[in-house]
Motif scaffolding. Structure first.
Motif, mmCIF file in Angstrom:
data_model
loop_
_atom_site.group_PDB
_atom_site.id
_atom_site.type_symbol
_atom_site.label_atom_id
_atom_site.label_comp_id
_atom_site.label_asym_id
_atom_site.label_seq_id
_atom_site.Cartn_x
_atom_site.Cartn_y
_atom_site.Cartn_z
ATOM 1 N N PHE A 1 -3.684 5.968 -12.412
ATOM 2 C CA PHE A 1 -4.218 7.217 -11.875
ATOM 3 C C PHE A 1 -3.097 7.932 -11.129
ATOM 4 O O PHE A 1 -2.061 7.336 -10.811
ATOM 5 C CB PHE A 1 -5.406 6.952 -10.938
ATOM 6 N N ARG A 2 -3.294 9.192 -10.841
ATOM 7 C CA ARG A 2 -2.289 9.996 -10.140
ATOM 8 C C ARG A 2 -2.661 10.085 -8.669
ATOM 9 O O ARG A 2 -3.729 10.572 -8.318
ATOM 10 C CB ARG A 2 -2.170 11.390 -10.755
ATOM 11 N N ILE A 3 -1.755 9.621 -7.804
ATOM 12 C CA ILE A 3 -1.971 9.626 -6.368
ATOM 13 C C ILE A 3 -1.294 10.861 -5.766
ATOM 14 O O ILE A 3 -0.292 11.353 -6.298
ATOM 15 C CB ILE A 3 -1.418 8.332 -5.721
ATOM 16 N N TYR A 4 -1.833 11.369 -4.670
ATOM 17 C CA TYR A 4 -1.300 12.568 -4.028
ATOM 18 C C TYR A 4 -0.980 12.293 -2.564
ATOM 19 O O TYR A 4 -1.717 11.587 -1.871
ATOM 20 C CB TYR A 4 -2.305 13.722 -4.117
ATOM 21 N N LYS A 5 0.154 12.858 -2.109
ATOM 22 C CA LYS A 5 0.555 12.783 -0.713
ATOM 23 C C LYS A 5 1.236 14.090 -0.328
ATOM 24 O O LYS A 5 1.713 14.823 -1.199
ATOM 25 C CB LYS A 5 1.548 11.634 -0.473
ATOM 26 N N PHE A 6 1.276 14.383 0.975
ATOM 27 C CA PHE A 6 2.164 15.440 1.424
ATOM 28 C C PHE A 6 3.594 14.928 1.288
ATOM 29 O O PHE A 6 3.897 13.795 1.680
ATOM 30 C CB PHE A 6 1.879 15.805 2.887
ATOM 31 N N GLN B 1 2.292 10.950 -8.027
ATOM 32 C CA GLN B 1 2.937 9.849 -8.752
ATOM 33 C C GLN B 1 1.855 9.020 -9.437
ATOM 34 O O GLN B 1 0.745 8.867 -8.916
ATOM 35 C CB GLN B 1 3.718 8.970 -7.768
ATOM 36 N N ILE B 2 2.177 8.477 -10.599
ATOM 37 C CA ILE B 2 1.242 7.595 -11.287
ATOM 38 C C ILE B 2 1.289 6.225 -10.615
ATOM 39 O O ILE B 2 2.348 5.626 -10.474
ATOM 40 C CB ILE B 2 1.590 7.458 -12.780
ATOM 41 N N ARG B 3 0.138 5.777 -10.180
ATOM 42 C CA ARG B 3 -0.001 4.446 -9.599
ATOM 43 C C ARG B 3 -0.993 3.633 -10.430
ATOM 44 O O ARG B 3 -1.706 4.169 -11.279
ATOM 45 C CB ARG B 3 -0.504 4.533 -8.153
ATOM 46 N N ILE B 4 -1.045 2.351 -10.142
ATOM 47 C CA ILE B 4 -1.940 1.446 -10.859
ATOM 48 C C ILE B 4 -3.108 1.096 -9.955
ATOM 49 O O ILE B 4 -2.921 0.623 -8.843
ATOM 50 C CB ILE B 4 -1.206 0.169 -11.306
ATOM 51 N N LEU C 1 -5.711 -6.455 -7.580
ATOM 52 C CA LEU C 1 -6.224 -5.202 -8.124
ATOM 53 C C LEU C 1 -7.681 -5.338 -8.552
ATOM 54 O O LEU C 1 -8.187 -4.544 -9.342
ATOM 55 C CB LEU C 1 -5.376 -4.764 -9.319
ATOM 56 N N ASN C 2 -8.359 -6.348 -8.022
ATOM 57 C CA ASN C 2 -9.744 -6.595 -8.397
ATOM 58 C C ASN C 2 -10.694 -5.529 -7.869
ATOM 59 O O ASN C 2 -11.810 -5.379 -8.356
ATOM 60 C CB ASN C 2 -10.184 -7.967 -7.870
ATOM 61 N N MET C 3 -10.249 -4.770 -6.841
ATOM 62 C CA MET C 3 -11.061 -3.683 -6.294
ATOM 63 C C MET C 3 -10.244 -2.401 -6.313
ATOM 64 O O MET C 3 -9.039 -2.432 -6.525
ATOM 65 C CB MET C 3 -11.499 -4.016 -4.860
ATOM 66 N N ARG C 4 -10.934 -1.272 -6.075
ATOM 67 C CA ARG C 4 -10.215 -0.012 -6.001
ATOM 68 C C ARG C 4 -9.180 -0.068 -4.886
ATOM 69 O O ARG C 4 -9.432 -0.625 -3.820
ATOM 70 C CB ARG C 4 -11.182 1.138 -5.698
ATOM 71 N N PRO C 5 -7.994 0.511 -5.107
ATOM 72 C CA PRO C 5 -7.006 0.586 -4.031
ATOM 73 C C PRO C 5 -7.521 1.461 -2.898
ATOM 74 O O PRO C 5 -8.392 2.312 -3.102
ATOM 75 C CB PRO C 5 -5.777 1.193 -4.708
ATOM 76 N N GLY C 6 -6.988 1.248 -1.701
ATOM 77 C CA GLY C 6 -7.483 1.979 -0.549
ATOM 78 C C GLY C 6 -6.390 2.725 0.200
ATOM 79 O O GLY C 6 -5.204 2.434 0.064
ATOM 80 N N ILE C 7 -6.815 3.691 1.010
ATOM 81 C CA ILE C 7 -5.876 4.399 1.880
ATOM 82 C C ILE C 7 -5.366 3.455 2.953
ATOM 83 O O ILE C 7 -4.196 3.493 3.340
ATOM 84 C CB ILE C 7 -6.561 5.626 2.510
ATOM 85 N N THR D 1 -6.725 -2.112 -1.384
ATOM 86 C CA THR D 1 -5.370 -2.669 -1.460
ATOM 87 C C THR D 1 -4.393 -1.546 -1.812
ATOM 88 O O THR D 1 -4.793 -0.509 -2.337
ATOM 89 C CB THR D 1 -5.294 -3.767 -2.536
ATOM 90 N N ARG D 2 -3.128 -1.762 -1.515
ATOM 91 C CA ARG D 2 -2.122 -0.741 -1.800
ATOM 92 C C ARG D 2 -1.888 -0.649 -3.305
ATOM 93 O O ARG D 2 -1.616 -1.658 -3.958
ATOM 94 C CB ARG D 2 -0.803 -1.084 -1.102
ATOM 95 N N PRO D 3 -1.982 0.548 -3.905
ATOM 96 C CA PRO D 3 -1.759 0.669 -5.347
ATOM 97 C C PRO D 3 -0.273 0.602 -5.688
ATOM 98 O O PRO D 3 0.532 1.364 -5.145
ATOM 99 C CB PRO D 3 -2.332 2.052 -5.675
ATOM 100 N N PRO D 4 0.135 -0.281 -6.581
ATOM 101 C CA PRO D 4 1.551 -0.385 -6.942
ATOM 102 C C PRO D 4 1.987 0.726 -7.887
ATOM 103 O O PRO D 4 1.161 1.363 -8.545
ATOM 104 C CB PRO D 4 1.632 -1.751 -7.635
ATOM 105 N N THR D 5 3.298 0.950 -7.941
ATOM 106 C CA THR D 5 3.850 1.860 -8.939
ATOM 107 C C THR D 5 3.886 1.152 -10.287
ATOM 108 O O THR D 5 3.683 -0.069 -10.374
ATOM 109 C CB THR D 5 5.264 2.301 -8.547
ATOM 110 N N ILE D 6 4.164 1.903 -11.343
ATOM 111 C CA ILE D 6 4.178 1.306 -12.681
ATOM 112 C C ILE D 6 5.258 0.234 -12.792
ATOM 113 O O ILE D 6 5.021 -0.854 -13.329
ATOM 114 C CB ILE D 6 4.382 2.397 -13.753
#
Length: 467
Positions: free
Chosen positions: A319-324, A309-312, A409-415, A390-395
């Motif tokens: 960017f495109r995030i991946y999950k099982f 899914q595309i996340r912010i 969103l000042n830093m890269r999102p994290g797991i 931080t958790r990346p939001p959806t569009i």
């Protein structure tokens, strides 16, 4: 921004590689033609780079290296090598400070070194141009000023070859000029549309140069900082209310810089190295986990094993995030029907209890144990995400943000992150999420990342508030 020769450590490494390669070719030629015993000169592999580095720093030859064209680069290289050649003559022959080395060996070395170094430098410049030409790796900077000053600044800004900066937009605040050109630059917004423009676009930093209006400058700086944007002010007045102030240089201008997260280059490097090590371990684990649970997911719900899914991400970068995949294949379509059950107001996040879209059995298991998150270690390796953030939001969530929400969103999102270990299941107010994310950004340290990871592992082992 690093100062002096430290800004060009990459070019120093390029030159050292060129020196060693030139020496290797020189010794190879001498060995093949039997002109001299080359094995006795191994010390030169250490001595030549040290002299080169010393002379380069003393002459400041790396200053402006990104702006130099083909002829200027060749001239700079000849000038540098002439000084080094003179020093070698002084050391080896006139002062006899070092064992004698055949003159033809030194001459052949320089015949190899000049073209090799010249080619390697321009190859590195080409790679830098491609790398920093991408929004993902370049800091996008917007200039806010008046029309009169804009005319004076355009030439300086566009001629400044700062590798990780891109002049993204120009905002004129004393006239309505949106869409019009100043010199060859199109004005992106005016005073009224400035905040919306910054909110809608990928903007990392804002350069403010507004003379004789400190109250507006200060108010604008506070608004931008609330959004998580780094602010540069072209003034040497002290703004006591702005956090983490320092004097820096942008496009040749001395500015007062303020940011909510003053992470140094060294700290950023350590965090990235930490991410690469953890990302590699996690990605290998994801492959093993996928071999086991992948067939089960497919049997329970035929379709792709991975969900993307595309996340912010950082500062609005998509960017495109991946999950099982833990949900049925029609989960996104059914989300609209379930919005009325969302526990988070205003749709800024989506959270419901007993989500019917989750695959029975395996879906609940991998979500409860957070196994579905493991493919995100690939995002960590790519640089889209970090281990902690931080958790990346959806569009659609991001489009509903108020300006101050963007600061998370000042830093890269994290797991994982501070919000996730603070009882995320019980948090239903998005402002609390923003508060926790901001707390993490403002107080970041490698120690804090390690503590969050350890607490995350503890929660996973106890199946407590899993991710």
């Amino acid at each position: 921004m690093k100062k002096g020769w430290l800004r060009h450590l990459d070019f120093i490494l390029v030159d050292i590689v060129s020196i060693e390669l030139s020496l290797l070719l020189t010794f190879l030629v001498f060995y093949l033609f039997g002109s001299a015993k080359t094995f006795g000169y191994w010390q030169l592999y250490l001595f030549f780079p040290l002299v080169h580095l010393f002379v380069s720093i003393m002459l400041d030859t790396y200053n402006g290296i990104l702006q130099r064209g083909y002829l200027k680069e060749l001239y700079a290289l000849f000038r540098l090598d002439f000084v080094i050649f003179s020093l070698f003559m002084l050391f080896f022959y006139f002062m006899e400070l070092l064992p004698a080395v055949p003159r033809r060996l030194i001459l052949l070395y320089f015949l190899f070194n000049i073209p090799i170094t010249y080619c390697w430098r321009f190859l590195h410049k080409f790679i830098l141009g491609r790398y920093y030409g991408h929004v993902k790796t370049t800091r996008q900077i917007v200039v806010v000023t008046t029309e009169e000053i804009a005319w004076k600044m355009i030439h300086t800004i566009t001629q400044s070859a700062i590798r990780n900066y891109q002049f993204f937009g120009l905002v004129v605040i004393d006239r309505s000029m949106t869409g019009k050109k100043i010199d060859h630059i199109t004005v992106s917004a005016d005073k009224e549309g400035l905040i919306q423009y910054v909110k809608d676009c990928v903007v990392d930093e804002v350069f403010i140069n507004i003379p004789d209006d400190p109250s507006y400058t200060l108010g604008l700086a506070k608004q931008l900082l609330e959004m998580g944007i780094t602010v540069h002010i072209y003034m040497e007045n002290t703004y006591d209310t702005l956090p983490n102030r320092c004097i820096s240089n942008v496009f040749g201008y001395n500015v007062l810089t303020s940011t909510i997260s003053p992470i140094s280059f060294r700290q950023s490097l350590f965090k990235r190295l930490f991410d690469l090590v953890g990302g590699m371990v996690g990605f290998l684990a994801a492959i093993l986990i996928g071999i086991v649970i992948g067939p089960i997911i497919f049997i329970k719900s035929p379709g792709p094993i991975l969900f993307s899914q595309i996340r912010i991400g950082k500062r609005g970068r998509p960017f495109r995030i991946y999950k099982f995949r833990s949900m049925y294949t029609d989960a996104e379509e059914r989300k609209k029907e379930l919005m009325e059950k969302n526990k988070i107001q205003d749709g800024l996040m989506f959270k419901i209890e007993d989500d019917p879209r989750i695959i029975k059995g395996i879906g609940h298991f991998i979500r409860k144990t957070s196994l579905d998150e493991f493919p995100q270690f690939w995002n960590v390796l790519k640089g889209d995400m970090s281990l902690v953030g931080t958790r990346p939001p959806t569009i659609d969530e991001y489009q509903k943000y108020s300006p101050h929400h963007k600061r998370r969103l000042n830093m890269r999102p994290g797991i994982t992150g501070l919000w996730q270990i603070s009882g995320r299941s019980s948090i239903t107010d998005f402002e609390d999420v923003v508060r926790l994310d901001t707390e993490y950004i403002e107080n970041w340290s490698l120690d804090l990342d390690i503590k969050i990871i350890l607490k995350t592992l503890s929660k996973l082992l106890h199946n407590n508030d899993a991710f």
